[in-house]
Design a protein around this motif. Sequence first.
Motif, short mmCIF file in Angstrom:
data_model
loop_
_atom_site.label_atom_id
_atom_site.label_comp_id
_atom_site.label_asym_id
_atom_site.label_seq_id
_atom_site.Cartn_x
_atom_site.Cartn_y
_atom_site.Cartn_z
N GLU A 1 0.83 -1.21 0.00
CA GLU A 1 0.00 0.00 0.00
C GLU A 1 0.87 1.26 0.00
OE1 GLU A 1 -0.13 -2.33 2.33
OE2 GLU A 1 -0.01 -1.49 4.36
N ILE B 1 0.39 9.28 -5.69
CA ILE B 1 0.54 10.73 -5.52
C ILE B 1 1.45 11.31 -6.59
CG2 ILE B 1 0.18 10.56 -3.02
CD1 ILE B 1 3.21 11.26 -2.76
N ASN C 1 -6.22 7.76 -12.98
CA ASN C 1 -4.87 8.31 -12.81
C ASN C 1 -3.80 7.38 -13.39
OD1 ASN C 1 -4.94 6.36 -10.87
ND2 ASN C 1 -4.35 7.70 -9.16
N ALA D 1 3.37 10.49 -13.91
CA ALA D 1 3.73 11.16 -12.66
C ALA D 1 3.11 12.56 -12.60
CB ALA D 1 5.24 11.23 -12.50
N ARG E 1 -0.69 12.38 -12.10
CA ARG E 1 -1.13 11.98 -10.76
C ARG E 1 -0.93 13.09 -9.73
NH1 ARG E 1 2.07 6.38 -11.53
NH2 ARG E 1 0.66 5.43 -13.04
N ARG E 2 0.09 13.94 -9.95
CA ARG E 2 0.30 15.03 -9.00
C ARG E 2 -0.87 16.01 -9.00
NH1 ARG E 2 6.70 15.86 -10.54
NH2 ARG E 2 7.22 13.73 -9.95
N ILE F 1 -4.01 15.00 -9.18
CA ILE F 1 -5.20 14.27 -8.74
C ILE F 1 -4.98 13.81 -7.31
CG2 ILE F 1 -6.65 12.23 -9.16
CD1 ILE F 1 -5.63 12.25 -12.06
N TYR G 1 -5.31 11.34 -4.23
CA TYR G 1 -5.50 9.90 -4.20
C TYR G 1 -5.41 9.40 -2.76
CZ TYR G 1 -4.61 4.93 -5.07
OH TYR G 1 -4.67 3.56 -5.08
N GLY H 1 -1.37 3.84 3.29
CA GLY H 1 -0.03 3.87 2.72
C GLY H 1 0.74 5.12 3.04
N LEU H 2 0.66 5.55 4.31
CA LEU H 2 1.53 6.66 4.73
C LEU H 2 2.98 6.18 4.65
CD1 LEU H 2 -0.35 8.15 7.80
CD2 LEU H 2 -0.42 8.89 5.41
N PHE H 3 3.89 7.08 4.32
CA PHE H 3 5.30 6.71 4.26
C PHE H 3 5.82 6.60 5.68
CE2 PHE H 3 4.60 9.30 0.31
CZ PHE H 3 4.40 8.18 -0.49
N TRP I 1 8.49 8.92 7.19
CA TRP I 1 8.26 10.37 7.12
C TRP I 1 7.30 10.78 8.24
CZ3 TRP I 1 7.36 11.89 1.25
CH2 TRP I 1 8.55 11.70 0.56
N GLU J 1 5.59 15.67 6.81
CA GLU J 1 6.24 15.32 5.54
C GLU J 1 5.29 14.54 4.64
OE1 GLU J 1 10.92 14.97 6.84
OE2 GLU J 1 9.54 13.40 7.44
N ALA K 1 3.71 15.82 0.86
CA ALA K 1 4.37 15.01 -0.17
C ALA K 1 4.14 15.57 -1.57
CB ALA K 1 3.89 13.56 -0.08
N VAL K 2 2.88 15.81 -1.92
CA VAL K 2 2.61 16.29 -3.28
C VAL K 2 3.11 17.73 -3.47
CG1 VAL K 2 0.86 16.64 -5.06
CG2 VAL K 2 0.65 14.72 -3.47
N LEU L 1 6.61 17.38 -4.30
CA LEU L 1 6.85 16.93 -5.68
C LEU L 1 6.62 18.08 -6.67
CD1 LEU L 1 5.08 13.44 -5.62
CD2 LEU L 1 7.54 13.89 -5.67
N ARG M 1 -3.25 14.32 2.93
CA ARG M 1 -2.23 14.20 1.89
C ARG M 1 -2.87 14.30 0.49
NH1 ARG M 1 1.42 8.87 1.73
NH2 ARG M 1 -0.60 7.95 1.20
#
Lengths: 520, 270
Positions: free
Chosen positions: A123, A131, B64, B87, B90-91, B93, B95, B101-103, B106, B110, B114-115, B118, B163
Motif C-alpha cells: 500500500e 501521488i 490516474n 507522474a 497523478r500530482r 489528482i 488519491y 499507505g503513509l510513508f 516520514w 512530511e 508530499a505532493v 513533488l 495528503r
Amino acid sequence: MNAQWARAFAMLPDRLAAHLGVSAAALALAMLVAVPLVLAMATRPRLRGPVLAVASVVQTIPALALLALFYPLLLLVSAATQRLAGFGVPALGLLPSLLALALYALLPLLRGGADGLASVPPETLDAADGIGMSRAQRLFQVELPIAAPIVMGGLRVAAVWTIGAATLATTVGQKSLGDLIFAGLQIEDWALVVTGCLASALLAIIVDAALGLAETGLAVRRWGKALLGLTLLAALTVGVVGWYWQGRAPQGSQRAVVVGAKNFGEQFILAALIADELKAQGQPVTIRSGLGSAVAFRALAAGDIDVYVDYSGTLWEAALSRKDSVPRARMLAELRTQLPAQHKVQVAAALGFENAYALAMRRADAERLGIRSLADLAARAPGLRLATDLEFQSRAEWAAIKAAYGLNFARLTAYTPTLMVRALKDGEADVITAFSSDGRIAADDLVLLTDPRGALPAYDALLLVGPRRPDLAGRLAGLEGRIAVEAMREANWQVDRDTDKQTPGQAAAWLARKVRLGAR
Amino acid sequence: MQRRAAQSAVMDAAPPALDYAGVRVLRGGVPTIDDVSLSIAAGQLVALTGASGAGKTTLLRLANRLVAADAGNVRLGGEDVATQAPAQLRRGIGYASQGVGLFPHWTVAENIAAVPGLLGWDAAARRAKVAEMLDLVELPRSFAERLPAQLSGGQASRVGLARALAAAPPLLLLDEPFGALDPETRAALGNRLEALHRERRFTALLVTHDLADALLRAERVVVMEAGRIVADATPAELVRSVHPAVRALVDAPLAQAQRLAALQARKAPA
C-alpha cells in the motif's frame, strides 16, 4: 615467550592494514556488483530466484577452495591477455583475493537488498505511485529508506564474513591477518594464532558496530550517533590509505626479490635463510609465506614469486606430471633438465636433505626387535601396530611399500599428526609414519627405517628459481648440498618444540651458522 | 434555484471533469472492465459501489493511469490521460486508498506535504499548508512531527485524506478510504469528507462497498456488476430501482434499517 608475543605484535600493524584494505576493497567491489543486481531484481521480480540461487551456490564453495580456484583461472586470463594485449594480469596476491572475497560477500548483499525491497508494504508503493512519484523518486525516497535496515543488515553480515574470510587470502599470497594464524598453526606458535584471531575478530566487531551506529543514527536521525559510526569507518579507511602511501613511497625502482614459502615450519625457516643470504648480497627481499602447496610452483613459474624450496617427489608428480617411480639420482637429474625446459624454472641447488615419507619406531623397540629397514619390518609386522597420518593410507607411497615388502600389520589406525605421535609415546602404536626432516625424530629418539628396495620416492629439498630473476640461481648456488638432514631436523625442532621455542628467523640464523653460510 | 440552473448551464458547456468512453480492461483475456462509459461533471461527488470484484477499484485507477485501458479512452477535463506523463498527471489528482499507505519513515507533516514537495513548493508554503490541512481534517497541529507508527487507524486515515487534498486537486480519487476503520470513526470521517466537499466543491469519485454510505453521502451513485455499470442514478432513484442486482444491494441495508427501527419501536413502551 615474550619474544614470541613481541614478534606477533611486530607483524600485526602491517597485516592489519593489509587485511582491512583487502576486505574493504572486496566489499566495495561486491557492492558495485550487487547494487545494479538488486535494482534489477526490484523492477523484474522474476530475476530474483535465479540471481539468489547463483549467489547461494557460490556461497556453498568453501572460501579456501574459492580462493585457490581463482589462481589457475587468473593464470589462464593472464595468458590470454598476454597474447592478445601484450600484458599479463597478476594471478597471485590482491587480485584473486579481491575477486573471491567479493563473490563471497555477494549473497548477503543481494539477499539483504532483495528482502529489504520486498519488505516495503504494497500500500505504501501504491501511495507513492498514486501521488505521482517517478520511479526514481519512489526508489530513493520511499523504497530504499524503508528497506535500509534489512539492506544494512546484509551489508553488516557481508562485512563480518569478508573480514573473517580475508584471513584465508594468505594462501594465495595476499598479506593479511591470516599470515599470523597460518604460520602460528604450523609451528604451534600460539602467540601468533591468538594475536591473528583476536585482531581479526576485533576488527570485525568494530566494523560491524560502526556500520550499526551509522545505520541506526541515520534511521532515527540521531546525527551524533551516525557521525560517530561514519567517523569510525572513515578513520579505518584513512588508516589503510595512509599505510599504503607510506608503504609505497620508499620503494625504489628495483623490485624486491620475493621469497616464497608453503605453510609449514621448515618452509618458513628456509625462506628466512634464503632471504638472509640474499640480503647479505645486497638484494632487497620480501617473504610471501603461507602459500598453498598447489599454488606455490605455479606462482614461481608465473613470476609472482622468485624463489622457494620444493621437494623432488612433489615436483615429479605436480610439475612434470610423472607417475612412474625412479631412483633418487635419476629423478633429480631429470628435474634439473625438465623444469627449465617445461616451466623456465631452474633448480639452483639441491640443499642436501630429504623431507620424505618414512616409517619410524622408538629406538628401544627397533633395537630390541632388530629392525633397521622396511625389509626387517616385514617379518615382524604381523605382531605390530601401525599408526599413520590421515592421508597416508590413501597415498601411492603406502601402496608402493606394501607391494615391495609385503607389509601386513596387526592393526592399522589413522590419526591427526599430533595424536599419532602421542599414540607411539603411549604405546598404542609401534610404528608410525614420519617425515624424514621432522625435528621430533631426534628429540623423541626415533629410528627411521631404511628403504633398501627404493619403494618410497625421493623428496630432495630443491631450491627453485623462477623466470623473472634467473640471476638468483647463481647467487644461491652456494647452498648446494650444504644442509644435512640432522641440521634441518634440529632447526625444525627449534620452532616446533614447546619450551624455548624459536622464531623461524632465529632458527634460520642458527642453521646458517651451523652450516657456515656467509660471514655471520 | 435560478443560480443553480445558471451554474449547471456553464457546467454543461465545459467538458466533463472525468469521462470514460467505451473503456475496456482485460486481465488474462477476461474483461474486468467491459465497455464502460461514464461522465462526471465538475464538482460532483459520485459514489461507485457494487460487490467485491465488480471492477470498482479498476475503474477508479483508470483515471490516474494506475491501470491502463485496453480499449476506449479516459479523459480528464477533455484531455486523454493516455497522452499525459503518469507522474505529472497523478500530482494533479488527489488519491487516497483503504491501505492509506503513509510513508512510515516520514513525519505526518512530511506525508501531508508530499505532493506539494513533488510540485516544488518552498518550505514556508509547505509548512503553512501542513497547518491548514491538519485543521481541515481535525487533527491537532502538534501531530505534525509524529511518525505514522504513533497514529491510530482513524488518525492515519485523516492524514491520508489530508495528503490527498494538500495540493488542492480539482479531482479526488478515494478508494474505500475509511474501509478499515470502526463504524464510529468511519462515520465521523465520512461526515468530514462530505463537509469538505460542500465547502470546496472538488470533483470526487468515491469507491465504497457500503451502500448506505454511498446513498447517504453521494449526489450520484454508480453500481457495478461484473465489469459493467448496472445502475447510475441519484440516491432517491436508486432505492426505487427494480434492477435485480441493485435491489439485492439496496434491500440488505433497508431491511437492516427496518429491523433496527422495529427494535427501537418495541423498546419504546418499556
